[in-house]
Design a protein around this motif. Sequence first.
Motif, PDB file in Angstrom:
ATOM      1  N   ARG A  44      -4.818  13.334  -1.084  1.00 52.74           N
ATOM      2  CA  ARG A  44      -5.522  12.298   0.203  1.00 52.74           C
ATOM      3  C   ARG A  44      -4.777  10.950   0.277  1.00 52.74           C
ATOM      4  NH1 ARG A  44     -11.547  11.825  -3.276  1.00 52.74           N
ATOM      5  NH2 ARG A  44     -12.147  13.864  -2.552  1.00 52.74           N
ATOM      6  N   ALA A  45      -3.847  10.804  -0.563  1.00 51.08           N
ATOM      7  CA  ALA A  45      -2.160  10.309  -0.596  1.00 51.08           C
ATOM      8  C   ALA A  45      -1.396  10.519   0.436  1.00 51.08           C
ATOM      9  CB  ALA A  45      -1.948   9.419  -2.414  1.00 51.08           C
ATOM     10  N   GLU A  50      -9.275   3.310  -5.119  1.00 45.02           N
ATOM     11  CA  GLU A  50     -10.717   2.886  -4.728  1.00 45.02           C
ATOM     12  C   GLU A  50     -10.769   2.886  -3.433  1.00 45.02           C
ATOM     13  OE1 GLU A  50     -13.436  -0.222  -5.467  1.00 45.02           O
ATOM     14  OE2 GLU A  50     -12.100  -1.197  -7.024  1.00 45.02           O
ATOM     15  N   ARG A  51     -10.122   2.938  -2.035  1.00 44.02           N
ATOM     16  CA  ARG A  51      -9.735   3.819  -0.786  1.00 44.02           C
ATOM     17  C   ARG A  51     -10.243   5.368  -1.130  1.00 44.02           C
ATOM     18  NH1 ARG A  51      -6.416   0.046   2.599  1.00 44.02           N
ATOM     19  NH2 ARG A  51      -5.802  -1.577   0.650  1.00 44.02           N
ATOM     20  N   LEU A  52      -9.491   6.085  -1.880  1.00 43.00           N
ATOM     21  CA  LEU A  52      -9.156   7.073  -2.152  1.00 43.00           C
ATOM     22  C   LEU A  52     -10.299   8.134  -2.747  1.00 43.00           C
ATOM     23  CD1 LEU A  52      -5.725   7.263  -2.972  1.00 43.00           C
ATOM     24  CD2 LEU A  52      -6.268   7.924  -1.273  1.00 43.00           C
ATOM     25  N   GLN A  53     -11.655   7.446  -3.788  1.00 40.00           N
ATOM     26  CA  GLN A  53     -12.254   8.006  -4.286  1.00 40.00           C
ATOM     27  C   GLN A  53     -13.257   8.209  -3.328  1.00 40.00           C
ATOM     28  OE1 GLN A  53     -12.314   8.807  -7.395  1.00 40.00           O
ATOM     29  NE2 GLN A  53     -10.530   6.868  -8.200  1.00 40.00           N
ATOM     30  N   ASP A  54     -13.807   9.892  -4.118  1.00 42.89           N
ATOM     31  CA  ASP A  54     -15.330   9.699  -3.518  1.00 42.89           C
ATOM     32  C   ASP A  54     -16.526   8.721  -3.958  1.00 42.89           C
ATOM     33  OD1 ASP A  54     -13.832  12.478  -2.891  1.00 42.89           O
ATOM     34  OD2 ASP A  54     -14.833  13.116  -4.598  1.00 42.89           O
ATOM     35  N   SER A  55     -17.425   8.723  -2.216  1.00 40.77           N
ATOM     36  CA  SER A  55     -18.145   8.048  -1.158  1.00 40.77           C
ATOM     37  C   SER A  55     -19.219   8.844  -2.376  1.00 40.77           C
ATOM     38  CB  SER A  55     -18.675   7.795  -0.311  1.00 40.77           C
ATOM     39  OG  SER A  55     -18.804   8.981  -0.621  1.00 40.77           O
ATOM     40  N   GLU A  56     -19.911   7.591  -2.580  1.00 37.88           N
ATOM     41  CA  GLU A  56     -21.562   8.412  -3.379  1.00 37.88           C
ATOM     42  C   GLU A  56     -21.788   9.200  -2.401  1.00 37.88           C
ATOM     43  OE1 GLU A  56     -23.248   7.557  -6.639  1.00 37.88           O
ATOM     44  OE2 GLU A  56     -21.066   6.297  -6.377  1.00 37.88           O
ATOM     45  N   ASP A 103       0.605  -1.876  -0.070  1.00 42.74           N
ATOM     46  CA  ASP A 103       0.122  -0.090  -0.105  1.00 42.74           C
ATOM     47  C   ASP A 103       0.958   1.513  -0.157  1.00 42.74           C
ATOM     48  OD1 ASP A 103      -2.271  -1.506  -0.040  1.00 42.74           O
ATOM     49  OD2 ASP A 103      -3.246  -1.064   1.928  1.00 42.74           O
ATOM     50  N   ARG A 104       2.208   1.425   0.672  1.00 43.60           N
ATOM     51  CA  ARG A 104       2.895   2.156   0.480  1.00 43.60           C
ATOM     52  C   ARG A 104       3.431   2.512  -0.544  1.00 43.60           C
ATOM     53  NH1 ARG A 104       5.795   0.458   4.300  1.00 43.60           N
ATOM     54  NH2 ARG A 104       4.880   1.688   6.009  1.00 43.60           N
ATOM     55  N   LEU A 147     -12.386   1.279   4.708  1.00 44.33           N
ATOM     56  CA  LEU A 147     -11.489   0.528   3.910  1.00 44.33           C
ATOM     57  C   LEU A 147     -10.890   0.364   3.932  1.00 44.33           C
ATOM     58  CD1 LEU A 147     -12.585   3.689   1.388  1.00 44.33           C
ATOM     59  CD2 LEU A 147     -14.445   2.047   2.168  1.00 44.33           C
ATOM     60  N   SER A 148     -10.477   0.287   4.763  1.00 43.66           N
ATOM     61  CA  SER A 148      -9.079  -0.515   4.335  1.00 43.66           C
ATOM     62  C   SER A 148      -9.888  -2.579   5.601  1.00 43.66           C
ATOM     63  CB  SER A 148      -7.891  -1.241   5.547  1.00 43.66           C
ATOM     64  OG  SER A 148      -7.808  -0.007   5.532  1.00 43.66           O
ATOM     65  N   GLU A 149     -10.402  -2.881   5.905  1.00 45.30           N
ATOM     66  CA  GLU A 149     -10.608  -3.720   6.555  1.00 45.30           C
ATOM     67  C   GLU A 149     -12.170  -4.973   5.002  1.00 45.30           C
ATOM     68  OE1 GLU A 149     -13.700  -2.606   9.588  1.00 45.30           O
ATOM     69  OE2 GLU A 149     -12.096  -1.523  11.043  1.00 45.30           O
ATOM     70  N   ARG A 150     -12.145  -3.925   4.316  1.00 43.27           N
ATOM     71  CA  ARG A 150     -12.826  -4.092   3.397  1.00 43.27           C
ATOM     72  C   ARG A 150     -11.975  -5.092   1.863  1.00 43.27           C
ATOM     73  NH1 ARG A 150     -17.674   0.423   1.419  1.00 43.27           N
ATOM     74  NH2 ARG A 150     -18.090   0.521   3.914  1.00 43.27           N
ATOM     75  N   SER A 151     -10.941  -4.750   2.395  1.00 45.24           N
ATOM     76  CA  SER A 151      -9.465  -5.437   1.036  1.00 45.24           C
ATOM     77  C   SER A 151     -10.069  -4.333  -0.157  1.00 45.24           C
ATOM     78  CB  SER A 151     -10.087  -6.417   1.567  1.00 45.24           C
ATOM     79  OG  SER A 151     -10.303  -7.055   1.263  1.00 45.24           O
ATOM     80  N   LEU A 152     -10.387  -3.235  -0.070  1.00 45.65           N
ATOM     81  CA  LEU A 152     -10.545  -2.131  -1.259  1.00 45.65           C
ATOM     82  C   LEU A 152      -8.952  -2.056  -1.878  1.00 45.65           C
ATOM     83  CD1 LEU A 152     -13.627  -0.093  -1.057  1.00 45.65           C
ATOM     84  CD2 LEU A 152     -13.029  -3.105  -1.675  1.00 45.65           C
ATOM     85  N   PRO A 153      -9.058  -2.300  -3.821  1.00 46.35           N
ATOM     86  CA  PRO A 153      -7.591  -1.264  -3.832  1.00 46.35           C
ATOM     87  C   PRO A 153      -7.711  -0.070  -2.952  1.00 46.35           C
ATOM     88  CG  PRO A 153      -8.528  -2.495  -5.519  1.00 46.35           C
ATOM     89  CD  PRO A 153     -10.385  -2.164  -4.681  1.00 46.35           C
ATOM     90  N   VAL A 154      -6.144   0.483  -3.501  1.00 50.29           N
ATOM     91  CA  VAL A 154      -6.104   1.437  -2.585  1.00 50.29           C
ATOM     92  C   VAL A 154      -6.674   3.058  -3.685  1.00 50.29           C
ATOM     93  CG1 VAL A 154      -3.866   2.962  -2.932  1.00 50.29           C
ATOM     94  CG2 VAL A 154      -3.617   0.663  -2.112  1.00 50.29           C
TER      95      VAL A 154
END
Length: 166
Positions: free
Chosen positions: A35-36, A81-87, A15-16, A72-79
């Motif tokens: 965000r990153a 996608e974790r930084l994208q805006d939510s709906e 991830d880093r 979002l790390s708990e859901r194991s999403l790609p990096v």
Amino acid sequence: MAQLAPKSLTLSECDRLELEKLTNRHSAQQQIVLRAKIILLADEGKNNREIGRELNVNRVMARRWRDRWLELSERSLPVIERLQDSERSGAPTKFSIEQVVDLFALACAEPEDYGRPISHWTVGELAEEMVKQGIVERISPRHVGRLLEEAEIKPHQKRYWLTPPR
């Protein structure tokens, strides 16, 4: 009054590396890069206030993205996608895709086919015809105009220079 320490954030090596690549990419969106950077600084052990000062953002924003990353790390999403805006919340769409397609088909048809004594459609006539046919319960001429404009359909210009009017 004692202040609470922010939730600790520890990044995996993978991830880093991906976050660092993202911050160095010239084509990345700047809000994603910011965000990153927040996540990378949080991984270094900095608190939200220090992150805010270093990146010139509000500490609330630093806290929000730290918490969101952990969630979002708990859901194991790609990096990325974790930084994208939510709906975002908002009003649901009023008309289905089928209704909009029916409007487009109606706009491309001849008004005479529907018993209209006009040479070309206007948005008001289209709105009336949609209600008359039962496609929609009600629709404003302005909304019909917006839908047609978005699709770049111009029923008033159905005959162009190649096919001059009779």
